[in-house]
Design an enzyme around this catalytic site. Sequence first.
Site, PDB file in Angstrom:
ATOM      1  N   CYS A 195       0.823  -1.219   0.000  1.00  0.00           N
ATOM      2  CA  CYS A 195       0.000   0.000   0.000  1.00  0.00           C
ATOM      3  C   CYS A 195       0.852   1.263   0.000  1.00  0.00           C
ATOM      4  CB  CYS A 195      -0.931  -0.012   1.200  1.00  0.00           C
ATOM      5  SG  CYS A 195      -2.091  -1.387   1.182  1.00  0.00           S
ATOM      6  N   GLU A 445      -7.642  -4.492  12.760  1.00  0.00           N
ATOM      7  CA  GLU A 445      -7.577  -3.078  12.388  1.00  0.00           C
ATOM      8  C   GLU A 445      -8.980  -2.589  12.063  1.00  0.00           C
ATOM      9  OE1 GLU A 445      -4.843  -2.730   9.158  1.00  0.00           O
ATOM     10  OE2 GLU A 445      -3.086  -2.961  10.446  1.00  0.00           O
ATOM     11  N   SER A 471      -5.410   0.736  10.985  1.00  0.00           N
ATOM     12  CA  SER A 471      -4.528   0.701   9.826  1.00  0.00           C
ATOM     13  C   SER A 471      -3.681   1.962   9.813  1.00  0.00           C
ATOM     14  CB  SER A 471      -5.363   0.643   8.548  1.00  0.00           C
ATOM     15  OG  SER A 471      -4.595   0.992   7.430  1.00  0.00           O
TER      16      SER A 471
END
Length: 558
Positions: A195, A445, A471
């Site tokens: 990510c 998360e 997160s």
Amino acid sequence: MNLKHRSFAITDGRDRAPSRAMFKAIGFTDDDLRKPLIGVANTWIETMPCNYHLRRLSAKMKDGIRQAGGTPMEFNTIAISDGETMGTEGMRASLVSRELIADSMELVCRGQLFDALICLVGCDKTIPAAAMALARLNIPGLILYGGTIAAGKFRGQDVTIQDVFEAVGANAAGRMSEAELSELENVACPGAGACGGQYTANTMSTVMEMIGLSPIGFNSVPAMDPGKDQVAFECGTLVLDLLRRGICPKDILTRPAFENAIAAVAATGGSTNAVLHLLALARESGVSLHIDDFHTISERTPLIADLKPAGRFVAADMHRAGGVRLLAHRLIEGGHLHPDAMTVTGRRLGVESESARESAGQMVIAPLDKPLKKTGGLAVLHGNLAPAGCVAKISGHERLTHRGPARVFESEEDAMTAVTAKHIRAGDVVVIRNEGPKGGPGMREMLSVTAALVGEGLGGSVALLTDGRFSGATHGLMLGHVAPEAALRGPIAALHENDMIHIDVAKRVAEVEISDATIKQRLAEWKPRPSRYPGGVFAKYAALVSSASEGAITGPRA
């Protein structure tokens, strides 16, 4: 040192003829077996972009090992995609996987008696897991992160997976059409790599370069950049150099190195998950580190990297701007790092930072005299709701105070249903409990919930409190890692709907406006929820895991 300081016991002498016979069955020669055996721990898996390209990199890494005079032996371990499992039962597996990955790397190396180890990692938990395994083994070794994904492009703007999560909330609120959501979904993740913002994977990648377990400048090369193959090859040659020098992880993992890593998280607005992982790594390394150290170091470290989720740029932009080497150079100039900390190159961090090159006109890493904020992005709060602490990320323009009624949910799913049904109002404090390391189990998360709140336009007017975690893409006034958790009879278990909660980041306070006697009475009446998992890996984890304030590690109880 004897380069075959461990593997001689499995390859050398008359009595090891059966072992050699089995090695030869798969193509190893006598010449191969006379050389040091180097483990290549690969976290490749075909379920996510973060780790999908690692087979290519491991091949280059093994070429480097062979050229430097070693014999590589690759083995695989598992990985769980945080992004794909977010908001589902599957997310319970994520933090549990950190322990399993560390255990499996350690176990293979102890069983096969490798002389040194390279760990090739991608998605978030694989990074701290590899570091934990190296600390336990304390054999020469290093970590290479597979690299960040490229930014997606949506209507002329750079986007990341964070934008898709927030778009779900925007769609639920009627602020984005189904067609627009589909269009964004199709372009947000353009290829392999982890990510793209300073979320947990890139935060932990930065940590590994700054703490010294990864060669500085190597991790931040993006996943599909042609230069990634070369750094993988160079890691293969470097691990033999580490072996010849006898440099081991615990030579690198010192208290100053941990302080450097925490400063890097603070200066980049990094993920609160770094608190959990660095506490765990410190315990594996025998280094004294306390949750409040994160607040102390963050308070003296300026935020200078303008990175998503609170900022404008993605990890690949930071690499082009000058990368972690430039970040280290800035922070050393300001006296915010320990320049004498050792790294896997055999050079001190200060020496490594001297070769920093800043791209002309870059705007990602601010100068020290014009920081984005004078203090870093981490805050640790205490109070009658979190006697052992809770963690907030204050890296953008978040409110520092909030007072509002508790909206209490016993799981992430219940909270998500309320958010998407528009049952949350401005001023509320969303409380999600029974999601801690033991109570979840697995400490999920909460990106789906936090992103949906932002997407619905409530990010600036509500707060969230949970014994779970967030997160790295989460932003807003969100407090996680509340300890003790509800499953350990922590005060969060005593909250009732509409209890008034007061949060003051500057004063480091998270409290409910009821008396200690009332909390005590409610906890005496509280009954734990039945375990979701009476057997199997989750039950084993719940029985062994420590508090989030101690890194949520598993192991023998003192």
